[in-house]
Design a protein around this motif. Structure first.
Motif, short mmCIF file in Angstrom:
data_model
loop_
_atom_site.label_atom_id
_atom_site.label_comp_id
_atom_site.label_asym_id
_atom_site.label_seq_id
_atom_site.Cartn_x
_atom_site.Cartn_y
_atom_site.Cartn_z
N GLN A 111 -3.50 -3.61 -6.39
CA GLN A 111 -3.88 -2.79 -7.56
C GLN A 111 -2.54 -2.69 -8.52
N LYS A 112 -2.91 -2.75 -9.68
CA LYS A 112 -1.87 -2.43 -10.67
C LYS A 112 -2.47 -1.43 -11.67
N VAL A 113 -1.85 -0.19 -11.86
CA VAL A 113 -2.40 0.96 -12.40
C VAL A 113 -1.72 1.17 -13.83
N PHE A 114 -2.52 1.55 -14.83
CA PHE A 114 -2.15 1.75 -16.10
C PHE A 114 -2.61 3.08 -16.65
N TYR A 115 -1.66 3.96 -16.42
CA TYR A 115 -1.87 5.66 -16.41
C TYR A 115 -2.24 5.87 -17.97
N LYS A 116 -1.46 5.29 -19.03
CA LYS A 116 -1.91 5.59 -20.24
C LYS A 116 -3.36 5.14 -20.83
#
Length: 301
Positions: A111-116
């Motif tokens: 997974q790759k998470v983009f919080y913004k």
């Protein structure tokens, strides 16, 4: 507008490749341009040409960065099948992607998470990311997109590709392309990825005019050369040279030679790209080849 940040008469300006200048006002918001900005603006090729002719080395890949555009048929879907079917080595894929902020979990996979932006990208494959495959290497099924936080009564967790920012989509696909190339079960050379071949083609197209080479054309993944002794093809991925209507020509590359004699934007430390350009230049002027080993192979062909 896209341009270089310059200073003139104590004023901050954006200066375009064609010399156009625009004053930056205090209320203006600036951001670093991505290839998607140059692509949508219709002047990406002009920027590449300008960077090359002025021999500008940018601190990171920008104008010559690989770009991935959303497929029309996938805009309303929450998953992309662009890399489906590629068999990969799980541990090698994890090692490659960890350096690009991907995380591996026992249940979630990669997974790759983009919080913004409140989104998560996931690589789906029937794989155990923490141990080698026992039998056959797993194949990528799809790249999925979903919201990180959502309210079941108002939102749906899956996220359509059309709602993903273009820059983020391009960078996700760039990561996956890198992983597929490096960790491919068939041990495919990472230099043969589709995006890298496109970049090499662009660099070759800008390099050849500097040497007044006019007998080279490009077709797909190949550079086709009409020499005086014969005609040749050079694969832009592997660097393999073949004599058209003949056999392969073995030419040993020496990667430890000093570099810097030929300006190659962003690829000064990429020996494979330097090798391919050297081969194209060599066979474009095959009448100047002195190596009897190479000449013998040409004559046999």
């Amino acid at each position: 507008m896209a341009g270089f940040l310059t200073v003139k008469d104590e004023n901050y300006l954006l200066t375009s490749y064609d010399g156009f200048e625009a004053k930056i006002m205090p209320e203006c918001l600036l951001r670093i341009a991505h290839p998607i900005d140059l692509f949508t603006g219709g002047h990406w090729h002009e920027w590449q040409k300008y960077i090359f002719e002025k021999q500008i080395i940018q601190p990171f890949k920008q104008v010559f960065r690989e770009l991935y555009v959303k497929l029309t048929e996938e805009l309303d879907k929450d998953r992309s099948y662009m890399f489906a079917g590629n068999q990969i080595q799980p541990q090698k894929a994890v090692a490659t992607l960890r350096g690009r902020r991907w995380i591996a979990g026992y249940e979630e996979g990669l997974q790759k998470v983009f919080y913004k932006q409140n989104l998560i990208a996931e690589i789906y494959a029937q794989a155990d990311w923490f141990s080698p495959a026992d039998a056959e290497a797993p194949a990528i099924e799809f790249i999925g997109f979903s919201r990180r936080l959502y309210k079941p009564e108002n939102d749906e967790k899956p996220l359509c590709i059309k709602d993903i920012p273009d820059i983020i989509y391009s960078e996700i696909m760039r990561d996956v392309d890198l992983a597929v190339s490096v960790a491919h079960a068939g041990a495919v050379d990472p230099e043969t990825s589709h995006s890298t071949i496109e970049m090499r083609r662009a660099i070759c197209e800008f390099t050849l005019p500097l040497f007044k080479i006019e007998n080279v054309r490009f077709d797909g993944n190949f550079a086709l050369i009409d020499g005086r002794l014969a005609s040749y093809s050079v694969h832009l991925g592997s660097g393999l040279v073949r004599q058209i209507a003949g056999s392969a020509i073995n030419m040993v590359a020496v990667h430890s030679q000093q570099r810097g004699k030929l300006f190659l934007p962003f690829v000064d430390e990429d020996p494979k790209t330097a090798e391919i350009i050297s081969k194209i230049l060599t066979f474009a002027r095959d009448e100047k080849i002195k190596d009897p080993y190479i000449l013998d192979q040409i004559n046999r062909g």
